[in-house]
Scaffold this motif. Structure first.
Motif, PDB file in Angstrom:
ATOM      1  N   TRP A 382       0.748  -1.242   0.118  1.00 22.99           N
ATOM      2  CA  TRP A 382      -0.041  -0.140   0.001  1.00 22.99           C
ATOM      3  C   TRP A 382       0.779   1.312   0.043  1.00 22.99           C
ATOM      4  N   GLU A 383       1.929   1.063   0.705  1.00 30.02           N
ATOM      5  CA  GLU A 383       2.656   2.391   0.869  1.00 30.02           C
ATOM      6  C   GLU A 383       3.443   2.731  -0.496  1.00 30.02           C
ATOM      7  N   PHE A 385       2.400   1.695  -3.412  1.00 27.26           N
ATOM      8  CA  PHE A 385       1.137   1.940  -4.556  1.00 27.26           C
ATOM      9  C   PHE A 385       0.604   3.627  -4.106  1.00 27.26           C
ATOM     10  N   HIS A 386       0.732   3.953  -2.899  1.00 30.12           N
ATOM     11  CA  HIS A 386       0.265   5.429  -2.730  1.00 30.12           C
ATOM     12  C   HIS A 386       1.409   6.312  -3.244  1.00 30.12           C
ATOM     13  N   SER A 387       2.841   5.910  -3.211  1.00 27.59           N
ATOM     14  CA  SER A 387       3.866   6.578  -3.371  1.00 27.59           C
ATOM     15  C   SER A 387       4.018   7.176  -4.877  1.00 27.59           C
ATOM     16  N   LYS A 389       1.921   8.156  -7.211  1.00 27.36           N
ATOM     17  CA  LYS A 389       1.302   9.677  -7.326  1.00 27.36           C
ATOM     18  C   LYS A 389       2.080  10.691  -6.486  1.00 27.36           C
ATOM     19  N   THR A 390       1.804  10.476  -5.173  1.00 29.49           N
ATOM     20  CA  THR A 390       2.374  11.540  -4.207  1.00 29.49           C
ATOM     21  C   THR A 390       3.665  11.784  -4.179  1.00 29.49           C
ATOM     22  N   GLU A 395       1.010   8.075 -12.589  1.00 31.34           N
ATOM     23  CA  GLU A 395      -0.597   7.891 -12.132  1.00 31.34           C
ATOM     24  C   GLU A 395      -0.876   6.448 -12.333  1.00 31.34           C
ATOM     25  N   HIS A 400      -1.258  -1.682 -12.142  1.00 30.71           N
ATOM     26  CA  HIS A 400      -0.825  -1.666 -10.663  1.00 30.71           C
ATOM     27  C   HIS A 400      -2.006  -1.877  -9.709  1.00 30.71           C
ATOM     28  N   TYR A 401      -3.308  -1.534 -10.267  1.00 28.84           N
ATOM     29  CA  TYR A 401      -4.477  -1.741  -9.282  1.00 28.84           C
ATOM     30  C   TYR A 401      -4.574  -3.235  -9.057  1.00 28.84           C
ATOM     31  N   MET A 404      -2.243  -4.641  -6.633  1.00 32.39           N
ATOM     32  CA  MET A 404      -2.738  -4.584  -5.108  1.00 32.39           C
ATOM     33  C   MET A 404      -4.073  -5.498  -4.848  1.00 32.39           C
TER      34      MET A 404
END
Length: 633
Positions: A382-383, A385-387, A389-390, A395, A400-401, A404
């Motif tokens: 999760w970490e 995956f969120h990194s 974009k942020t 994107e 990638h989905y 997960m």
């Protein structure tokens, strides 16, 4: 195209030959400025003072000076400066247009290149063959068939059709866009069909999947250079003709044609797909003998070959020896570690990559998220995956989905995975749904499994593998009517189940087996070994998992069907053909079934062998009755 703001420079780009002190016709000034520009300039900042000098002396509108300035800006990757210079030039000629079109193409701005050509035509600037070739290159890379046809019409009106460079680009355009009939027509009209023309036509045939037509062109060629042989090998490999690609490489050697680095990359790709480790090793040695430099391009192919052929340790050694590593080199190694279940090592390598300031791309994240999936690293997944974009400004895409969903499914968080899919709003593909369906089957969660199955049946573009997974799910529940309906739907759609095929390399030869295969010369010894293993594994507690059989048969028939699966035949041949206690490496084109997985664990224990099986999803390292996947794949 959006031109970004130019860095702070003190050049007045609006200053031109209307200056009363203009010296635009001074040949000495022109020669001086051009000679300065022709020197080895390494940075746009080196060109800007010369540009400023040209403006101040009033010769910036000189067509020769403007052309050389624009060419230098494009050469030094300063497309913004080149574009501003172009727009500040009065009445740009065809050479200036062509130079900027080439610049746009080199930067990947294909639409801008095509639009600029249209502007040139509307401005009544007569296009020459160089300008037409440049814009056709953009059309090829953009797959812009309609705009390419417009250019072709213009060429026809101007009488440039017989120009060889234009004809070659038109053949390539029609081939890349799948209009092979028009490509053949252009090719047949060419007065001189030399090795270059034939190579382009071969590439067009391969792009359209017309393998035999490409081979026909190749066979009719009087002379063949390295590029031609390489394209032939690459085309065969890209179209799944791996063995033919390797045979073509052997013929190339017999003919005495020296391969280059691209040739080796294509051949290594064939070895990767076939799992031909020993052949790959030989090609690696031959590559070194030919003094081919192992750059990032070749290194990536070698790392990928060793990884996909089951020798992740050799891949790691090779990776460590590469001095200059780019993103593709890291991607190859991360993907290889993930495939072999070395999740922690893959994540650590990803962190090292970031520390070395190598910027990751979307492929990097697919690799590292797969590693998290295979290792059950949910929080870390999760970490990361969120990194995307942020932190990295990337994107997430459907792959990638899907990673997960796989991560959540592996640890049994099926409701969370299903909710995650629903939040995607219909963007989930069939691979993602099959991944969750497989998890539901493993955890025996019928409720969510049926919801996923419903989504899968409603999904458009479902392939044969997904239909088989769906049928397998219903069969595991004993719902034979539903399984039969799925298979009937599959047949009505004209889909044919891909037959399970396994291969093993013995003495540099690839031996392939289908389920229940009787074609092999050593079939008698193979089935004798299989019968022996069936007896020994049952003594170890093996019980056939007949619930994985896809058809409604009696128990005895199901057991027989399972016992002759292709991977078992390949393993049996390996056992009778190699020295005791040596490692066996088997490749399979489909996912290994639950029953074979349980059987091979026991075979590895009984024979005291390490058995590596590569299926469609990953590698399984069997040893001492265990598997590296921890029974989840």
């Amino acid at each position: 195209m959006i031109i970004s703001a130019v860095p702070t420079i003190t050049l007045n780009l609006q200053y031109h030959s209307s200056n009363p002190h203009s010296n635009s016709n001074d040949p000495y000034l022109r020669k001086n400025v051009i000679s300065l520009l022709l020197k080895n300039r390494r940075n746009p900042k080196h060109v800007q003072p010369i540009h400023g000098h040209a403006i101040k002396t009033g010769i910036s509108q000189d067509p020769f000076v403007a052309f050389e300035l624009l060419r230098q800006y494009c050469k030094l990757n300063s497309i913004d400066h080149a574009t501003k210079l172009f727009h500040c030039t009065q009445n740009p000629n065809v050479y200036l247009y062509t130079s900027l079109i080439d610049g746009f193409v080199s930067f990947g701005f294909y639409t801008d290149a095509i639009n600029l050509f249209g502007q040139m035509v509307r401005g009544h600037v007569l296009a020459d063959s160089y300008a037409v070739t440049a814009v056709l290159k953009a059309c090829v890379l953009q797959r812009a068939l309609g705009r390419g046809r417009e250019v072709h019409g213009l060429v026809f009106k101007r009488g440039l059709c017989l120009d060889r460079s234009i004809a070659l680009k038109l053949v390539e355009l029609y081939g890349k866009c799948g209009v092979l009939e028009d490509a053949w027509k252009m090719f047949d009209e060419m007065p001189e069909r030399d090795v270059v023309a034939c190579t382009v036509m071969m590439g067009s045939c391969f792009d359209c999947g017309m393998v035999e037509e490409a081979v026909g062109v190749f066979n009719e060629m009087r002379s063949r250079d390295t590029v031609c042989w390489t394209l032939m090998i690459d085309g065969l490999v890209r179209n799944g003709e791996f063995n033919r690609g390797l045979e073509m490489f052997r013929e190339m050697q017999v003919k005495g044609v020296r391969p280059n680095e691209v040739t080796f990359v294509c051949v290594l790709s064939a070895c990767s797909q076939l799992g031909a480790l020993e052949l790959g090793r030989w090609i690696h040695a031959y590559l070194c003998k030919c003094d081919v430099k192992v750059n990032w391009f070749v290194a990536g192919a070698l790392i990928n070959m060793y990884s996909r052929c089951g020798d992740i340790d050799e891949a790691q050694v090779l990776f460590d020896e590469v001095k200059v590593k780019d993103v593709s080199t890291y991607n190859s190694m991360i993907r290889g570690l993930a495939m072999h279940g070395k999740s922690i090592e893959a994540v650590e390598l990803f962190r090292e990559m970031l520390m070395q300031r190598v910027r990751p791309n979307g492929i990097t994240f697919v690799g590292v998220l797969n590693a998290c999936s295979h290792g059950g690293l949910v929080v870390l997944g999760w970490e990361i995956f969120h990194s995307m974009k942020t932190v990295h400004g990337i994107e997430p895409e459907v792959e990638h989905y899907g990673c997960m969903v796989d991560i959540l499914g592996r640890v049994g968080r099926l409701e969370e995975a299903f909710d995650f899919i629903l939040r995607m709003g219909g963007q989930a593909d069939d691979k993602m749904l099959c991944s969750l369906l497989s998890a539901c089957k493993i955890y025996r969660n019928i409720e969510i499994g049926e919801k996923v199955a419903k989504l899968l049946t409603e999904h458009s573009g479902i392939d044969s593998g997904s239909f088989i997974m769906l049928s397998n799910f219903y069969a595991s529940l004993g719902r034979w009517n539903n399984a039969a309906e799925v298979r009937e739907k599959m047949e009505k759609g004209g889909m044919i189940k891909e037959p399970g095929c396994s291969s093993i390399e013995v003495n540099n030869a690839i031996h392939e087996f289908l389920s229940g295969d009787l074609r092999h010369p050593d079939r008698k010894r193979i089935y004798e070994k299989l019968e022996e293993l069936n007896y020994l594994t049952k003594l170890e507690g093996y019980s056939p998992a007949t619930e994985v059989a896809l058809h409604d048969l009696d128990v005895e028939q199901k057991e027989l069907a399972l016992s002759v699966h292709s991977e078992r035949l390949a393993i049996c041949y390996g056992l009778i053909s190699t020295q005791p206690f040596t490692k066996l490496r088997v490749g399979k084109n489909l996912r290994i079934c639950d029953d074979c997985h349980a059987m091979i664990k026991l075979i590895a224990k009984i024979t005291r062998r390490k058995i590596v099986v590569r299926d469609r999803n990953r590698f399984h390292h069997f040893e001492n009755g265990d598997c590296s996947c921890n029974d989840y794949w």
